[in-house]
Motif scaffolding. Structure first.
Motif, PDB file in Angstrom:
ATOM      1  N   LYS A  59     -66.854   5.368  36.189  1.00  0.00           N
ATOM      2  CA  LYS A  59     -65.928   4.246  36.055  1.00  0.00           C
ATOM      3  C   LYS A  59     -66.669   2.984  35.612  1.00  0.00           C
ATOM      4  O   LYS A  59     -67.727   2.636  36.146  1.00  0.00           O
ATOM      5  CB  LYS A  59     -65.263   3.980  37.410  1.00  0.00           C
ATOM      6  CG  LYS A  59     -64.008   3.144  37.346  1.00  0.00           C
ATOM      7  CD  LYS A  59     -62.841   3.942  36.811  1.00  0.00           C
ATOM      8  CE  LYS A  59     -61.543   3.144  36.872  1.00  0.00           C
ATOM      9  NZ  LYS A  59     -60.437   3.852  36.177  1.00  0.00           N
ATOM     10  N   GLY A  60     -66.111   2.328  34.588  1.00  0.00           N
ATOM     11  CA  GLY A  60     -66.706   1.099  34.093  1.00  0.00           C
ATOM     12  C   GLY A  60     -67.728   1.266  32.985  1.00  0.00           C
ATOM     13  O   GLY A  60     -68.300   0.274  32.528  1.00  0.00           O
ATOM     14  N   SER A  61     -67.945   2.510  32.523  1.00  0.00           N
ATOM     15  CA  SER A  61     -68.955   2.772  31.478  1.00  0.00           C
ATOM     16  C   SER A  61     -68.361   2.543  30.088  1.00  0.00           C
ATOM     17  O   SER A  61     -68.264   3.462  29.270  1.00  0.00           O
ATOM     18  CB  SER A  61     -69.479   4.201  31.613  1.00  0.00           C
ATOM     19  OG  SER A  61     -70.016   4.444  32.882  1.00  0.00           O
ATOM     20  N   ASN A  62     -67.948   1.299  29.822  1.00  0.00           N
ATOM     21  CA  ASN A  62     -67.235   0.996  28.583  1.00  0.00           C
ATOM     22  C   ASN A  62     -68.084   1.178  27.335  1.00  0.00           C
ATOM     23  O   ASN A  62     -67.611   1.693  26.316  1.00  0.00           O
ATOM     24  CB  ASN A  62     -66.689  -0.438  28.630  1.00  0.00           C
ATOM     25  CG  ASN A  62     -65.640  -0.614  29.716  1.00  0.00           C
ATOM     26  OD1 ASN A  62     -64.875   0.311  30.003  1.00  0.00           O
ATOM     27  ND2 ASN A  62     -65.603  -1.775  30.339  1.00  0.00           N
ATOM     28  N   GLU A  82     -65.400  14.771  39.691  1.00  0.00           N
ATOM     29  CA  GLU A  82     -65.317  13.346  39.993  1.00  0.00           C
ATOM     30  C   GLU A  82     -66.510  12.891  40.839  1.00  0.00           C
ATOM     31  O   GLU A  82     -67.112  11.849  40.575  1.00  0.00           O
ATOM     32  CB  GLU A  82     -64.001  13.017  40.712  1.00  0.00           C
ATOM     33  CG  GLU A  82     -62.769  13.042  39.825  1.00  0.00           C
ATOM     34  CD  GLU A  82     -62.254  14.439  39.589  1.00  0.00           C
ATOM     35  OE1 GLU A  82     -62.516  15.324  40.426  1.00  0.00           O
ATOM     36  OE2 GLU A  82     -61.596  14.668  38.545  1.00  0.00           O
ATOM     37  N   ASN A 103     -55.002   9.214  26.551  1.00  0.00           N
ATOM     38  CA  ASN A 103     -56.102   8.437  27.122  1.00  0.00           C
ATOM     39  C   ASN A 103     -55.815   6.951  27.014  1.00  0.00           C
ATOM     40  O   ASN A 103     -56.699   6.157  26.764  1.00  0.00           O
ATOM     41  CB  ASN A 103     -57.418   8.785  26.413  1.00  0.00           C
ATOM     42  CG  ASN A 103     -58.623   8.294  27.183  1.00  0.00           C
ATOM     43  OD1 ASN A 103     -58.556   8.104  28.385  1.00  0.00           O
ATOM     44  ND2 ASN A 103     -59.722   8.103  26.497  1.00  0.00           N
ATOM     45  N   ASP A 146     -63.644   7.327  34.310  1.00  0.00           N
ATOM     46  CA  ASP A 146     -63.153   6.964  32.982  1.00  0.00           C
ATOM     47  C   ASP A 146     -63.326   8.148  32.036  1.00  0.00           C
ATOM     48  O   ASP A 146     -64.099   9.075  32.308  1.00  0.00           O
ATOM     49  CB  ASP A 146     -63.920   5.759  32.442  1.00  0.00           C
ATOM     50  CG  ASP A 146     -63.445   4.447  33.060  1.00  0.00           C
ATOM     51  OD1 ASP A 146     -62.361   4.428  33.666  1.00  0.00           O
ATOM     52  OD2 ASP A 146     -64.177   3.443  32.946  1.00  0.00           O
ATOM     53  N   LYS A 191     -68.465   4.881  26.629  1.00  0.00           N
ATOM     54  CA  LYS A 191     -67.210   5.421  26.100  1.00  0.00           C
ATOM     55  C   LYS A 191     -67.075   5.155  24.601  1.00  0.00           C
ATOM     56  O   LYS A 191     -66.699   6.037  23.836  1.00  0.00           O
ATOM     57  CB  LYS A 191     -66.014   4.804  26.828  1.00  0.00           C
ATOM     58  CG  LYS A 191     -65.725   5.401  28.181  1.00  0.00           C
ATOM     59  CD  LYS A 191     -64.316   5.068  28.662  1.00  0.00           C
ATOM     60  CE  LYS A 191     -64.070   3.574  28.747  1.00  0.00           C
ATOM     61  NZ  LYS A 191     -62.712   3.267  29.248  1.00  0.00           N
ATOM     62  N   LYS A 230     -57.993   9.215  36.284  1.00  0.00           N
ATOM     63  CA  LYS A 230     -58.436   7.928  35.734  1.00  0.00           C
ATOM     64  C   LYS A 230     -58.527   6.834  36.798  1.00  0.00           C
ATOM     65  O   LYS A 230     -59.060   5.765  36.544  1.00  0.00           O
ATOM     66  CB  LYS A 230     -57.508   7.490  34.596  1.00  0.00           C
ATOM     67  CG  LYS A 230     -57.741   8.262  33.301  1.00  0.00           C
ATOM     68  CD  LYS A 230     -57.035   7.638  32.114  1.00  0.00           C
ATOM     69  CE  LYS A 230     -55.559   7.833  32.149  1.00  0.00           C
ATOM     70  NZ  LYS A 230     -54.896   7.299  30.932  1.00  0.00           N
ATOM     71  N   LYS A 231     -58.017   7.113  37.990  1.00  0.00           N
ATOM     72  CA  LYS A 231     -58.163   6.149  39.083  1.00  0.00           C
ATOM     73  C   LYS A 231     -59.609   6.083  39.577  1.00  0.00           C
ATOM     74  O   LYS A 231     -60.031   5.062  40.123  1.00  0.00           O
ATOM     75  CB  LYS A 231     -57.244   6.534  40.245  1.00  0.00           C
ATOM     76  CG  LYS A 231     -55.757   6.402  39.949  1.00  0.00           C
ATOM     77  CD  LYS A 231     -54.924   6.883  41.125  1.00  0.00           C
ATOM     78  CE  LYS A 231     -53.431   6.807  40.822  1.00  0.00           C
ATOM     79  NZ  LYS A 231     -52.621   7.335  41.958  1.00  0.00           N
ATOM     80  N   ILE A 278     -57.501  14.891  30.791  1.00  0.00           N
ATOM     81  CA  ILE A 278     -57.287  13.489  31.124  1.00  0.00           C
ATOM     82  C   ILE A 278     -55.953  13.353  31.853  1.00  0.00           C
ATOM     83  O   ILE A 278     -54.904  13.729  31.328  1.00  0.00           O
ATOM     84  CB  ILE A 278     -57.262  12.632  29.844  1.00  0.00           C
ATOM     85  CG1 ILE A 278     -58.585  12.745  29.088  1.00  0.00           C
ATOM     86  CG2 ILE A 278     -56.962  11.167  30.173  1.00  0.00           C
ATOM     87  CD1 ILE A 278     -58.545  12.163  27.675  1.00  0.00           C
ATOM     88  N   ASN A 289     -59.557   8.256  21.981  1.00  0.00           N
ATOM     89  CA  ASN A 289     -58.916   7.106  22.591  1.00  0.00           C
ATOM     90  C   ASN A 289     -57.454   6.989  22.177  1.00  0.00           C
ATOM     91  O   ASN A 289     -56.869   5.905  22.219  1.00  0.00           O
ATOM     92  CB  ASN A 289     -59.649   5.803  22.269  1.00  0.00           C
ATOM     93  CG  ASN A 289     -59.455   4.772  23.360  1.00  0.00           C
ATOM     94  OD1 ASN A 289     -59.314   5.105  24.533  1.00  0.00           O
ATOM     95  ND2 ASN A 289     -59.453   3.510  22.995  1.00  0.00           N
TER      96      ASN A 289
END
Length: 275
Positions: free
Chosen positions: A223-226, A86, A274, A112, A229, A108-109, A103, A270
């Motif tokens: 986090k936020g790397s949409n 992390e 997940n 991602d 992903k 996931k907090k 996962i 996905n």
């Protein structure tokens, strides 16, 4: 004078960008490299061998990197111990991690996940011929080894054996050594990891063969790397469709008699695990 001022301003801007963003100077986007976290001590999955890196996770990572536009020469491999994963993502030390990374809602907090790209099952590794441990229910009063930062030991203690004596080690090689020498009675983690350890033991260790969980392996990203992903999920889907996923798994588990559960594999990226 104006040119000198401009150069200084540009250098200052670049330095500021480096400090606050992974996309800044010195990152994979600017130096033409992609940094991928893997395990270095898991035979069959992520293993450093004579300066090269081999295993199923390594093959999946190479496939994803290629789809993202990187050659193998442009990959920088980074060791990603379980307890550091992390932090490595949050600090921008790597672009993604593919290191038997289950996962979980807790993880996931803070990070991602793309994927899953594989579904394993938690099992037990014992000394060859030892019939005293045939499942997690036999572990009360026994000595169990797992890796610091993994979810495996927690699962056993919470669901099966409250009185198990837990030893945590930094890596699975250390757990296997403890099992060889009789310091512990069993090692627990995912079955595909244990299969690799059993193969490396040259017949001295064996997997019990009664998996009792489903572990959905994901590709960890910041986090936020949409967008990243989505690209990784597309790459995993392509790998499964063109047969590369199946070939990579067969190549890296050869001789272990390991067969993944066909009910869950290959998984839908996905998909379950997940959400």
């Amino acid at each position: 004078m104006k040119k000198t001022w401009f150069k200084r301003a540009l250098a200052a801007l670049c330095a500021l960008t480096c400090a606050v963003s992974l996309a800044g100077c010195g990152s994979s986007q600017s130096d033409g490299k992609i940094r991928i976290g893997i395990k270095f001590d898991q035979p069959g999955l992520g293993f450093k061998k004579s300066g090269t890196y081999v295993g199923f996770d390594v093959d999946v990572a190479k496939y994803i990197a290629k789809k993202l536009g990187y050659t193998e020469d442009e990959i920088v491999w980074k060791e990603a111990p379980s307890k550091q994963r992390e932090a490595m993502l949050q600090n921008g030390d790597v672009d993604f991690i593919i290191a038997t990374y289950s996962i979980t809602d807790e993880r996931k907090k803070v990070v991602d996940f793309a994927g899953p790209y594989f579904v394993a099952g938690q099992d037990l590794l014992v000394r060859k011929g030892d019939t005293s441990v045939r499942g997690p229910e036999d572990l009360n009063g026994k000595r169990l080894c797992s890796v610091t930062g993994s979810t495996s030991a927690v699962t056993v203690k919470e669901k099966f054996a409250n009185e198990v004596q837990l030893m945590e080690q930094p890596g699975y090689a250390e757990c296997a050594t403890a099992l060889f020498s009789g310091i512990v009675d069993a090692v627990t983690t995912d079955d595909i990891i244990l299969a690799g350890l059993a193969s490396a033991s040259r017949g001295r260790l064996e997997v019990v063969g009664k998996p009792f969980t489903q572990e959905y392996y994901g590709v960890g990203v910041k986090k936020g790397s949409n967008d990243l992903k989505k690209k990784i999920n597309a790459a995993i889907t392509d790998m499964e469709k063109d047969g590369s996923w199946k070939r990579a798994l067969a190549d890296n588990t050869k001789g272990t008699n390991y067969t993944p559960n066909p009910k869950y594999n290959p998984p839908v990226p996905n998909g379950k695990g997940n959400k």
